[in-house]
Design a protein around this motif. Structure first.
Motif, PDB file in Angstrom:
ATOM      1  N   SER A 124       0.849  -1.185   0.000  1.00 23.75           N
ATOM      2  CA  SER A 124       0.000   0.000   0.000  1.00 23.75           C
ATOM      3  C   SER A 124       0.887   1.238   0.000  1.00 23.75           C
ATOM      4  CB  SER A 124      -0.925   0.022   1.227  1.00 23.75           C
ATOM      5  OG  SER A 124      -0.175   0.242   2.409  1.00 23.75           O
ATOM      6  N   SER A 125       0.351   2.311  -0.542  1.00 20.14           N
ATOM      7  CA  SER A 125       1.100   3.564  -0.550  1.00 20.14           C
ATOM      8  C   SER A 125       0.138   4.741  -0.528  1.00 20.14           C
ATOM      9  CB  SER A 125       2.011   3.643  -1.782  1.00 20.14           C
ATOM     10  OG  SER A 125       1.244   3.740  -2.969  1.00 20.14           O
ATOM     11  N   VAL A 126       0.596   5.813   0.107  1.00 20.25           N
ATOM     12  CA  VAL A 126      -0.106   7.094   0.121  1.00 20.25           C
ATOM     13  C   VAL A 126       0.917   8.143  -0.293  1.00 20.25           C
ATOM     14  CG1 VAL A 126      -1.276   8.817   1.543  1.00 20.25           C
ATOM     15  CG2 VAL A 126      -1.737   6.382   1.903  1.00 20.25           C
ATOM     16  N   LYS A 127       0.636   8.818  -1.399  1.00 18.21           N
ATOM     17  CA  LYS A 127       1.602   9.775  -1.948  1.00 18.21           C
ATOM     18  C   LYS A 127       0.989  11.155  -2.034  1.00 18.21           C
ATOM     19  CE  LYS A 127       4.862  10.495  -5.743  1.00 18.21           C
ATOM     20  NZ  LYS A 127       5.370   9.999  -7.044  1.00 18.21           N
ATOM     21  N   PHE A 128       1.708  12.143  -1.497  1.00 16.79           N
ATOM     22  CA  PHE A 128       1.283  13.542  -1.543  1.00 16.79           C
ATOM     23  C   PHE A 128       2.507  14.385  -1.874  1.00 16.79           C
ATOM     24  CE2 PHE A 128      -0.067  17.443   1.081  1.00 16.79           C
ATOM     25  CZ  PHE A 128      -0.558  18.070  -0.048  1.00 16.79           C
ATOM     26  N   GLY A 129       2.555  14.878  -3.086  1.00 15.55           N
ATOM     27  CA  GLY A 129       3.726  15.628  -3.523  1.00 15.55           C
ATOM     28  C   GLY A 129       4.963  14.750  -3.514  1.00 15.55           C
ATOM     29  N   VAL A 151      -1.643  -5.401   9.642  1.00 14.37           N
ATOM     30  CA  VAL A 151      -2.767  -6.335   9.582  1.00 14.37           C
ATOM     31  C   VAL A 151      -4.054  -5.574   9.895  1.00 14.37           C
ATOM     32  CG1 VAL A 151      -1.386  -8.360  10.145  1.00 14.37           C
ATOM     33  CG2 VAL A 151      -2.397  -7.008  11.988  1.00 14.37           C
ATOM     34  N   PRO A 152      -5.210  -6.118   9.518  1.00 10.27           N
ATOM     35  CA  PRO A 152      -6.469  -5.387   9.664  1.00 10.27           C
ATOM     36  C   PRO A 152      -6.951  -5.305  11.113  1.00 10.27           C
ATOM     37  CG  PRO A 152      -6.719  -7.348   8.256  1.00 10.27           C
ATOM     38  CD  PRO A 152      -5.378  -7.403   8.864  1.00 10.27           C
ATOM     39  N   SER A 153      -7.910  -4.416  11.307  1.00  6.53           N
ATOM     40  CA  SER A 153      -8.607  -4.302  12.594  1.00  6.53           C
ATOM     41  C   SER A 153     -10.099  -4.161  12.312  1.00  6.53           C
ATOM     42  CB  SER A 153      -8.094  -3.109  13.396  1.00  6.53           C
ATOM     43  OG  SER A 153      -8.266  -1.907  12.669  1.00  6.53           O
ATOM     44  N   SER A 154     -10.903  -4.473  13.308  1.00  7.35           N
ATOM     45  CA  SER A 154     -12.353  -4.402  13.157  1.00  7.35           C
ATOM     46  C   SER A 154     -12.855  -2.980  13.394  1.00  7.35           C
ATOM     47  CB  SER A 154     -13.041  -5.344  14.158  1.00  7.35           C
ATOM     48  OG  SER A 154     -12.653  -6.687  13.931  1.00  7.35           O
ATOM     49  N   ARG A 155     -13.923  -2.620  12.686  1.00 10.79           N
ATOM     50  CA  ARG A 155     -14.574  -1.333  12.851  1.00 10.79           C
ATOM     51  C   ARG A 155     -15.890  -1.509  13.608  1.00 10.79           C
ATOM     52  NH1 ARG A 155     -13.603   2.714   8.788  1.00 10.79           N
ATOM     53  NH2 ARG A 155     -15.862   3.018   8.610  1.00 10.79           N
ATOM     54  N   THR A 156     -16.416  -0.410  14.118  1.00 11.68           N
ATOM     55  CA  THR A 156     -17.682  -0.486  14.856  1.00 11.68           C
ATOM     56  C   THR A 156     -18.872  -0.728  13.930  1.00 11.68           C
ATOM     57  OG1 THR A 156     -17.905   1.931  14.740  1.00 11.68           O
ATOM     58  CG2 THR A 156     -16.832   1.010  16.698  1.00 11.68           C
ATOM     59  N   ASP A 157     -18.697  -0.485  12.613  1.00 10.24           N
ATOM     60  CA  ASP A 157     -19.815  -0.688  11.682  1.00 10.24           C
ATOM     61  C   ASP A 157     -19.859  -2.094  11.097  1.00 10.24           C
ATOM     62  OD1 ASP A 157     -17.635  -0.622   9.996  1.00 10.24           O
ATOM     63  OD2 ASP A 157     -18.238   1.183   8.912  1.00 10.24           O
ATOM     64  N   GLY A 158     -19.011  -2.994  11.617  1.00 10.50           N
ATOM     65  CA  GLY A 158     -19.041  -4.385  11.169  1.00 10.50           C
ATOM     66  C   GLY A 158     -18.071  -4.698  10.040  1.00 10.50           C
ATOM     67  N   TRP A 159     -17.381  -3.698   9.499  1.00 10.53           N
ATOM     68  CA  TRP A 159     -16.404  -3.910   8.445  1.00 10.53           C
ATOM     69  C   TRP A 159     -15.010  -4.018   9.036  1.00 10.53           C
ATOM     70  CZ3 TRP A 159     -17.514  -4.087   3.060  1.00 10.53           C
ATOM     71  CH2 TRP A 159     -18.872  -3.941   2.748  1.00 10.53           C
ATOM     72  N   MET A 160     -14.038  -4.307   8.175  1.00 12.55           N
ATOM     73  CA  MET A 160     -12.631  -4.341   8.562  1.00 12.55           C
ATOM     74  C   MET A 160     -11.920  -3.174   7.885  1.00 12.55           C
ATOM     75  SD  MET A 160     -12.320  -7.106  10.457  1.00 12.55           S
ATOM     76  CE  MET A 160     -10.555  -7.460  10.447  1.00 12.55           C
ATOM     77  N   GLU A 161     -10.777  -2.794   8.434  1.00 15.63           N
ATOM     78  CA  GLU A 161      -9.978  -1.755   7.798  1.00 15.63           C
ATOM     79  C   GLU A 161      -8.507  -2.038   8.012  1.00 15.63           C
ATOM     80  OE1 GLU A 161     -11.144   1.904   9.690  1.00 15.63           O
ATOM     81  OE2 GLU A 161      -9.636   1.694  11.283  1.00 15.63           O
ATOM     82  N   ILE A 162      -7.699  -1.525   7.092  1.00 13.30           N
ATOM     83  CA  ILE A 162      -6.251  -1.637   7.231  1.00 13.30           C
ATOM     84  C   ILE A 162      -5.644  -0.306   6.806  1.00 13.30           C
ATOM     85  CG2 ILE A 162      -5.793  -2.553   4.898  1.00 13.30           C
ATOM     86  CD1 ILE A 162      -3.785  -4.502   6.337  1.00 13.30           C
ATOM     87  N   GLU A 163      -4.731   0.194   7.614  1.00 12.26           N
ATOM     88  CA  GLU A 163      -4.121   1.488   7.314  1.00 12.26           C
ATOM     89  C   GLU A 163      -3.165   1.358   6.131  1.00 12.26           C
ATOM     90  OE1 GLU A 163      -1.105   4.759   9.250  1.00 12.26           O
ATOM     91  OE2 GLU A 163      -2.353   3.578  10.625  1.00 12.26           O
ATOM     92  N   MET A 164      -3.356   2.237   5.147  1.00 13.37           N
ATOM     93  CA  MET A 164      -2.543   2.207   3.947  1.00 13.37           C
ATOM     94  C   MET A 164      -1.318   3.119   4.036  1.00 13.37           C
ATOM     95  SD  MET A 164      -5.722   2.459   1.262  1.00 13.37           S
ATOM     96  CE  MET A 164      -4.687   2.340  -0.201  1.00 13.37           C
ATOM     97  N   GLY A 165      -1.406   4.178   4.842  1.00 14.66           N
ATOM     98  CA  GLY A 165      -0.328   5.144   4.954  1.00 14.66           C
ATOM     99  C   GLY A 165      -0.869   6.455   5.482  1.00 14.66           C
ATOM    100  N   GLU A 166       0.005   7.434   5.649  1.00 15.14           N
ATOM    101  CA  GLU A 166      -0.407   8.705   6.221  1.00 15.14           C
ATOM    102  C   GLU A 166       0.233   9.877   5.487  1.00 15.14           C
ATOM    103  OE1 GLU A 166       1.857   9.641  10.114  1.00 15.14           O
ATOM    104  OE2 GLU A 166       1.771   7.438  10.007  1.00 15.14           O
ATOM    105  N   PHE A 167      -0.296  11.071   5.754  1.00 13.89           N
ATOM    106  CA  PHE A 167       0.260  12.294   5.170  1.00 13.89           C
ATOM    107  C   PHE A 167      -0.180  13.470   6.029  1.00 13.89           C
ATOM    108  CE2 PHE A 167      -3.957  11.799   3.449  1.00 13.89           C
ATOM    109  CZ  PHE A 167      -4.471  13.079   3.346  1.00 13.89           C
TER     110      PHE A 167
END
Length: 287
Positions: A178-183, A234-250
Motif C-alpha cells: 500500500s502507498s499514500v503519496k502527496f507531492g 494487519v487489519p482491525s475491526s470497525r464499529t460498523d461491522g467492516w474491517m480496515e487496514i491502514e494504507m499510509g499517512e500524510f
C-alpha cells in the motif's frame, strides 16, 4: 407530662420550615447566560468547517437541523455527498473533516469486467453498491482526494475498508503493498488483509526491542511451520461491522490545492484471489 412535651416537640418540628438553598440572583443570571452561550449559533459555528454550507449543498439528501449545535452533531454521523459517491463526517473530538471514497469512485483494475469483479448491494453499508472480487491474479486498487477539502494542519491516514468471505482465498500470501503519496512525500507499507486466512493458521505478534513488531503466521500443514509477515500491517475491526487496514499517512499543511494518491496492490505472486468485498477508502485524522 411527657406526652405533652413530646407533642409540643412534634408541633415545633412541623411548623419550622426546612432549610433551603438560596442561589443569589446574580449567579442565576450568570448560569442563564452560560447556557445561552453554550447553545449559541455564533459559538457553534466556530466548530463547523468554513465550507460547511458548500458541503451541505453536495449532500444527497437535505440535512435537517434546528441550530448550529444540532448541525455539528448531525455531521458527526456520515452523510452521503456527490450523488452518493462519497461520504462525509466530522471527527467529534476535533471537528476535523473525514471522507470515505466509495468503491465505485476508486480505480479498480478489471473492475468493470464481470468475469473478475461484481458490483453488489449490501444491507450494512452507506453506499448503494460495493465491489466484490470474483477472481483475479492482478489485484490493484487506487484512488485520490483533493487536499483543499480536508482540514488544514492535520495529520491524516488512509484506510482500505473491506470484508472477507469465509471462503476467500489468495489474499494471505504474498502480502500486499500500500502507498499514500502527496507531492514528494510517499508513505509505503507492506500489508496483509488476511493474515489468518488459511485453515489452521494462527497469528502471533512478537514485540522486539524499541517497540518494533513482527507478525508470525503458523501453519501446521506446511513444511515450513511458520511464515514471517515481518512488520506487515494487519487489519482491525470497525464499529460498523467492516474491517480496515491502514494504507499510509500524510500531513495536510495549509490545504493548498493538490491531490493525495492512494494505492493498494498485489501483482507479483501470480496467484488467483477471490472473496474480497471493497466498501471504499476512508481518509480521517490519524490517532
Amino acid at each position: 407530662m411527657a406526652t405533652s412535651t413530646s407533642s409540643r416537640r412534634r408541633a415545633s418540628r412541623t411548623c419550622c420550615p426546612s432549610p433551603r438553598l438560596v442561589i443569589p440572583a446574580g449567579r442565576r443570571r450568570c448560569r442563564r447566560r452560560l447556557r445561552s452561550a453554550v447553545d449559541s449559533d455564533t459559538v457553534w459555528e466556530r466548530f463547523l468547517p468554513e465550507d460547511y454550507e458548500e458541503i451541505l449543498d453536495r449532500t444527497a439528501d437535505k440535512v435537517e437541523f434546528r441550530s448550529k449545535r444540532d448541525l455539528y452533531f448531525r455531521l458527526c454521523d456520515p452523510i452521503l455527498i456527490d450523488g452518493g459517491k462519497m461520504s462525509f463526517h466530522l471527527e467529534k473530538s476535533s471537528g476535523a473533516k473525514c471522507y470515505m471514497i466509495s468503491a465505485r469512485e476508486l480505480g479498480i483494475v478489471w473492475g468493470d469486467t464481470p468475469h473478475y469483479w461484481k458490483w453488489i448491494s449490501a444491507a450494512d453499508t452507506r453506499f448503494a453498491e460495493v465491489a466484490y472480487l470474483l477472481d483475479v491474479c492482478w489485484l490493484e486498487i487506487h484512488g485520490r482526494i483533493e487536499t483543499r477539502i480536508l482540514s488544514p494542519k492535520t495529520n491524516y491516514a488512509a484506510y482500505l475498508v473491506f470484508k472477507l468471505d469465509p471462503s476467500s482465498r489468495g489474499l494471505s500470501f504474498p502480502v500486499q503493498e500500500s502507498s499514500v503519496k502527496f507531492g514528494a512525500h510517499e508513505s509505503k507499507h507492506s500489508v496483509c488483509i488476511q493474515p489468518n486466512g488459511a485453515p489452521g493458521r494462527r497469528v502471533h505478534r512478537m514485540y522486539r526491542p524499541f517497540g518494533r513488531r513482527r507478525t508470525i503466521v503458523c501453519d501446521p500443514e506446511s513444511e515450513d511451520s511458520s511464515v514471517d509477515l515481518g512488520e506487515s500491517r494487519v487489519p482491525s475491526s470497525r464499529t460498523d461491522g467492516w474491517m480496515e487496514i491502514e494504507m499510509g499517512e500524510f500531513f495536510n499543511d495549509d490545504g493548498d490545492d493538490g491531490e493525495v494518491d492512494f494505492r493498494f496492490l498485489e501483482v507479483n505472486g501470480g496467484n488467483w484471489k477471490s472473496g474480497l468485498t471493497v466498501l471504499g477508502i476512508e481518509v480521517r485524522p490519524k490517532k
